[in-house]
Design an enzyme around this catalytic site. Sequence first.
Site, mmCIF file in Angstrom:
data_model
loop_
_atom_site.group_PDB
_atom_site.id
_atom_site.type_symbol
_atom_site.label_atom_id
_atom_site.label_comp_id
_atom_site.label_asym_id
_atom_site.label_seq_id
_atom_site.Cartn_x
_atom_site.Cartn_y
_atom_site.Cartn_z
ATOM 1 N N ARG A 15 53.691 -50.290 58.354
ATOM 2 C CA ARG A 15 53.231 -49.565 57.194
ATOM 3 C C ARG A 15 52.981 -50.094 56.349
ATOM 4 O O ARG A 15 52.982 -51.337 56.252
ATOM 5 C CB ARG A 15 55.134 -49.660 56.762
ATOM 6 C CG ARG A 15 55.183 -48.345 56.111
ATOM 7 C CD ARG A 15 56.738 -48.108 55.876
ATOM 8 N NE ARG A 15 56.799 -49.113 54.794
ATOM 9 C CZ ARG A 15 56.679 -49.340 52.911
ATOM 10 N NH1 ARG A 15 55.769 -48.734 52.973
ATOM 11 N NH2 ARG A 15 56.610 -50.440 53.025
ATOM 12 N N GLN A 16 52.474 -48.394 55.232
ATOM 13 C CA GLN A 16 51.709 -48.142 54.435
ATOM 14 C C GLN A 16 52.206 -47.898 53.965
ATOM 15 O O GLN A 16 52.597 -46.486 54.011
ATOM 16 C CB GLN A 16 50.530 -48.434 54.666
ATOM 17 C CG GLN A 16 49.572 -49.969 55.048
ATOM 18 C CD GLN A 16 47.882 -49.501 55.259
ATOM 19 O OE1 GLN A 16 47.427 -49.276 55.705
ATOM 20 N NE2 GLN A 16 47.517 -50.302 54.195
ATOM 21 N N SER A 17 52.154 -47.720 52.015
ATOM 22 C CA SER A 17 52.557 -46.446 51.457
ATOM 23 C C SER A 17 52.564 -45.710 51.056
ATOM 24 O O SER A 17 53.154 -44.690 51.316
ATOM 25 C CB SER A 17 52.633 -47.517 50.355
ATOM 26 O OG SER A 17 53.796 -48.448 50.175
ATOM 27 N N THR A 18 51.088 -44.906 51.272
ATOM 28 C CA THR A 18 50.412 -43.534 50.925
ATOM 29 C C THR A 18 49.679 -43.750 51.912
ATOM 30 O O THR A 18 48.675 -44.650 52.381
ATOM 31 C CB THR A 18 49.797 -43.882 49.595
ATOM 32 O OG1 THR A 18 48.902 -44.825 49.184
ATOM 33 C CG2 THR A 18 51.284 -44.370 48.892
ATOM 34 N N GLN A 53 46.312 -45.665 51.163
ATOM 35 C CA GLN A 53 46.440 -47.399 51.371
ATOM 36 C C GLN A 53 46.014 -46.423 52.508
ATOM 37 O O GLN A 53 44.700 -47.499 53.015
ATOM 38 C CB GLN A 53 47.903 -47.778 51.234
ATOM 39 C CG GLN A 53 47.558 -47.917 49.798
ATOM 40 C CD GLN A 53 49.271 -48.605 49.997
ATOM 41 O OE1 GLN A 53 50.138 -49.244 50.276
ATOM 42 N NE2 GLN A 53 50.029 -48.731 48.288
#
Length: 690
Positions: free
Chosen positions: A22-25, A28
């Site tokens: 997972r990455q937040s944005t 990213q």
Amino acid sequence: MTTHDALLPATVLQRKAVVYVRQSTPQQVQSNLESQRRQYELVEVARRRGFTDIDVIDDDLGRTASGTVERPGFDRLVAALCAGQVGAVLCLDASRLSRNGRDWHHLLELCGLVEARVIDLDGVYDPCRPNDRLLLGMKGSISEFELGIIRSRMYEAARSKAKRGELRISIPIGYSWDRHIGLGLDPDRRLQEVIRLVFQKFRELGSARQVLLWMTSQNVHFPYPSDGRTLTSFEWRPIRYRNVISILKNPFYAGVYGYGKTEKRTAIIDGRARKSYGHRKPMGTWEVFIQDHHEGYVSWAEYERNQTLLAGNAYGRVGDTKSGRGGRALLAGLICCARCGRRLSVLYTGRYPRPIYRCEQPNVQLGQRRCLTVAGKRIDETIAVEMLHAVTPMAIEAAEEAERMLRDEDQDRRRIAELELQQAQYDASLAERRYAACDPDNRLIAAQLEKAWETSLERVELCRERLVRMGTPGADDIHPDFTGLADDLAAAWKAPRTTMRTRQRLVRALITEIVVDIDAVAGEIVLAIHWKGGVHSELRIHKPRTGEHGCSTPEQALAVMRSMAGRWSDQDIAASLNRMGMPSGQGKTWTAHRVGSVRRVRGIHGYRSAAKNGEWLTMRDAAAKLGVSHHQIRKLIKAGILASEQIMPDAPHQIRAADLASEQVVTALKRKGRPCRVDSEKQISMFSDT
């Protein structure tokens, strides 16, 4: 126990290992490629731990783990844990799995129930053991706390910069951020002129929709960002209503710098917190509000007046006045009830609909009896006469101001057309340079560039033709002559080309409000006029009784009937009234039938031929007695040979019978060979006697 080399039980290794990525944005996901690579390398870590069935869940790339958005990948991981299919969950660190306590502890509870392991770069954790569970709980709390610290630092820094007016917030069309001078007006003069034109026309017309209609009729275009987001390049398209409203309602155009204009709201949906953003807050609750921060297109005082006028047009609140919107009622939205203070509504009734002002709100909202109902025709006519009487001393200044406004409007249209031509010429030159720089052998690109160049040249010709047409007045573009406005305001008011919308705007320019009441004892309608500037006046109008209508015969016409009746027939009276320009009560011409009908209603005795004694004759009787035509009798009367009497101008002639036998009449009738005319003593003959 937490260790790097701890052996996993065979029952755990028989199940699959899940690598959660997972990455937040989205930014990213595109930029932080190293973080992605490290998370996908956890597959090799799972193999080294002894797992053969490895599943990678990367559905949540670009999604935050704060608990405010849905994460389908995390939900799939939880479902697999509940089914007992997962032996270990691998993540780069605790923040990848969750940054809120609810999801983190829920995941640990499920792993403890099915004896699944949590693996990161630091080691293997067994949630069934108290020490490992405590350590995992601390990691989750630290991850959640870290997110709060990051947000707090970021928001406080932005808020501190915004309080100084230095934070580069999003700006509307018409402004630009410069690296050296900061915030300023957009250097495109055409763009500036269009925005200023919106404010100027709203100042004149008082309605956002009328501004839209005027700009559409003048073919004024509005800039749209080419990519729909940044304000670096624009496409000019027909203006829309939302463009006008967004300009008029945005305080940024009045030099105001605002921050914290929206707020987020949190709602619990399906047991999960859901946050929504962009909810507008009242202007008084903004975190930062700095007036005169930058150069504005209008002043703050004018911006406040615009908001008051827009609110009055939209809702018609007490104390506000709607802009003139046409129709048949002159005072729609301007007249109020003296008994309840509410604004009167307009109702149209009858075969030929005429306006009626009625206090409708007490009946609609409370079921009470209506305060009053008055016919609109008499009130509108009385207010119009009173207003024209008030502006008569200022008629010359009004005519000069009207001419000035017309000249300014022509100059605005021409200036916009000139700027549009300059823009089209620049686009054509740019298209020419692009075509010249293209390789001729690349036929596909060259053909497309050539087509774009031709389109730009056609647009240049259209703009040039439009500018030429503005300089050449046509038959339909004849400007009205305002010099006669000072001499005859009533004629200008009643002119067929003067629309009701124009009359309403003129009334609103002079009158703030009209309060109406009914004096039942006197049988009158009382109008209290509140003029601009604080002056008040009162008018009283006769209120028709029940059954009395407004199409009554004018008193002047009745006076003519009373004077002529008994001597003249209804046909003669009708002809006289038509020559005098006196219409009937319904605005029609007179006929013998209509004259007779009015006489019978009013009790006026009519003409009886048997009562004539032969002393006085009509022109028809005189012509029949002498055996000549009506034309000859009229010539004799005009020349002064035959005496006649008229009750009033344009009335039928009355000729005494004895005057027909006079020597002058007999001599004039015997004259043959030339027309019957009397030679003037002062007339010099064109031919000599010799």
